[in-house]
Design a protein around this motif. Structure first.
Motif, PDB file in Angstrom:
ATOM      1  N   ASP A 241       5.125  61.065  58.525  1.00 24.96           N
ATOM      2  CA  ASP A 241       6.441  60.803  59.658  1.00 24.96           C
ATOM      3  C   ASP A 241       6.007  59.675  60.906  1.00 24.96           C
ATOM      4  O   ASP A 241       6.500  58.596  60.727  1.00 24.96           O
ATOM      5  CB  ASP A 241       7.154  62.251  60.450  1.00 24.96           C
ATOM      6  N   HIS A 242       4.875  59.640  61.406  1.00 24.78           N
ATOM      7  CA  HIS A 242       3.910  59.081  62.188  1.00 24.78           C
ATOM      8  C   HIS A 242       4.092  57.840  61.648  1.00 24.78           C
ATOM      9  O   HIS A 242       4.760  56.430  63.002  1.00 24.78           O
ATOM     10  CB  HIS A 242       2.969  59.678  63.267  1.00 24.78           C
ATOM     11  N   CYS A 244       5.734  56.296  59.247  1.00 22.68           N
ATOM     12  CA  CYS A 244       6.788  55.600  58.610  1.00 22.68           C
ATOM     13  C   CYS A 244       7.151  55.238  59.899  1.00 22.68           C
ATOM     14  O   CYS A 244       8.640  54.037  59.133  1.00 22.68           O
ATOM     15  CB  CYS A 244       7.255  56.446  57.656  1.00 22.68           C
ATOM     16  N   LYS A 245       7.469  55.400  61.255  1.00 21.64           N
ATOM     17  CA  LYS A 245       8.062  55.287  61.994  1.00 21.64           C
ATOM     18  C   LYS A 245       7.167  54.132  63.284  1.00 21.64           C
ATOM     19  O   LYS A 245       8.192  52.765  63.433  1.00 21.64           O
ATOM     20  CB  LYS A 245       8.459  55.997  63.126  1.00 21.64           C
ATOM     21  N   SER A 246       6.570  54.195  63.181  1.00 19.11           N
ATOM     22  CA  SER A 246       5.026  53.260  62.899  1.00 19.11           C
ATOM     23  C   SER A 246       5.682  51.707  62.094  1.00 19.11           C
ATOM     24  O   SER A 246       6.201  50.579  62.972  1.00 19.11           O
ATOM     25  CB  SER A 246       4.108  53.255  63.252  1.00 19.11           C
ATOM     26  N   SER A 248       8.511  51.137  60.155  1.00 13.39           N
ATOM     27  CA  SER A 248       9.310  50.474  60.510  1.00 13.39           C
ATOM     28  C   SER A 248       9.686  49.282  61.976  1.00 13.39           C
ATOM     29  O   SER A 248      10.889  48.944  62.024  1.00 13.39           O
ATOM     30  CB  SER A 248      10.736  51.751  60.524  1.00 13.39           C
ATOM     31  N   ARG A 249       8.840  49.829  63.019  1.00 13.73           N
ATOM     32  CA  ARG A 249       9.331  48.881  64.041  1.00 13.73           C
ATOM     33  C   ARG A 249       7.867  47.725  64.693  1.00 13.73           C
ATOM     34  O   ARG A 249       8.470  47.187  65.243  1.00 13.73           O
ATOM     35  CB  ARG A 249       8.523  50.401  65.347  1.00 13.73           C
TER      36      ARG A 249
END
Length: 253
Positions: A241-242, A244-246, A248-249
């Motif tokens: 999850d971490h 994928c979020k990183s 996307s940023r």
């Protein structure tokens, strides 16, 4: 497309650098991992309800015979040679191991869903579907019979409250509830169990345990496995999850 609910399965594919869908599917089958190959459809497939049926019914005092076991193998293999074989290979656990024992090759999963009668999930306004493995299918694969108990009244009928389930192998639900083997892959410990049981079935004096006996047999294995697996999945899910979020940023040029 391949679908899985396990973060550990996703990270396994990344670590191994499996580059194509075919390679991922083949490797997951060989490891006994639960996953799905899916296709997108616009409408939800109709679900057919069926009456729960075993391989057959057995009367009080039933003793298994070699003919019974051979008939079970025949019906199991006949089922698995169709679309149910690919669904069983992707199911994981004892069901997938029995499918491999029947000689079902990993290549059968590569063509994708045949019947597409099970909704795996919804995404982008579409239903992602795969082939369904019903309880009756799993009953045949595990070799389940409904049998009278010692308290059953005399006669040929099975009476509610005086019926038990016998099976050549642990039923799928029993295997999962036992919490003693990994669900993410087929382990050496699970293979030891499988080999021991197969050796027993090759002897002249056959045994066919009931649900309680299977639970007791499986309970003697590693009861900490499920807790360890749940902890690993929790941390790997957090990592994924971490990640994928990183990603996307990250600014795109």
């Amino acid at each position: 497309m391949i679908a899985t609910s396990k973060a550990s399965t996703v990270l396994l594919a990344f670590r191994k650098k499996w580059a194509t869908v075919d390679v991922v599917a083949r490797e997951l089958v060989l490891r006994g991992t639960q996953f799905n190959t899916v296709k997108a459809v616009a409408s939800r497939p109709q679900r057919t309800l069926e009456e729960l049926r075993p391989l057959g019914n057995r009367l009080k005092g039933y003793k298994p015979s070699r003919e019974d076991y051979d008939e079970y193998i025949r019906r199991r293999d006949e089922l698995l040679r169709g679309p149910k074989g690919r669904a069983a290979l992707m199911h994981g656990g004892i069901i997938a191991r029995l499918a491999r024992d029947a000689g079902i090759e990993p290549s059968v999963v590569l063509g994708g869903p045949v019947s597409g009668d099970r909704v795996v999930c919804e995404y982008g306004g579409k239903y992602l579907v795969d082939d369904q493995l019903t309880e009756n299918d799993k009953n045949i694969i595990s070799g389940v019979y409904f049998a009278q108990t010692d308290n059953s009244p005399d006669g040929q009928k099975l009476v509610e409250g005086a019926t038990m389930e016998l099976s050549w192998w642990p039923q799928d639900a029993t295997w999962d509830i036992a919490n003693c083997y990994l669900t993410t892959e087929w382990t050496d410990l699970a293979e030891v169990f499988f080999d021991k049981r197969k050796t027993i079935l090759q002897k002249n004096e056959l045994t066919i345990p009931n649900l309680t006996e299977w639970r007791q047999a499986l309970r003697r294995s590693n009861t900490w496995t499920k807790k360890i697996e749940a902890g690993i999945e929790h941390y790997q899910s957090g990592y994924l999850d971490h990640f994928c979020k990183s990603v996307s940023r990250v600014p795109r040029s």
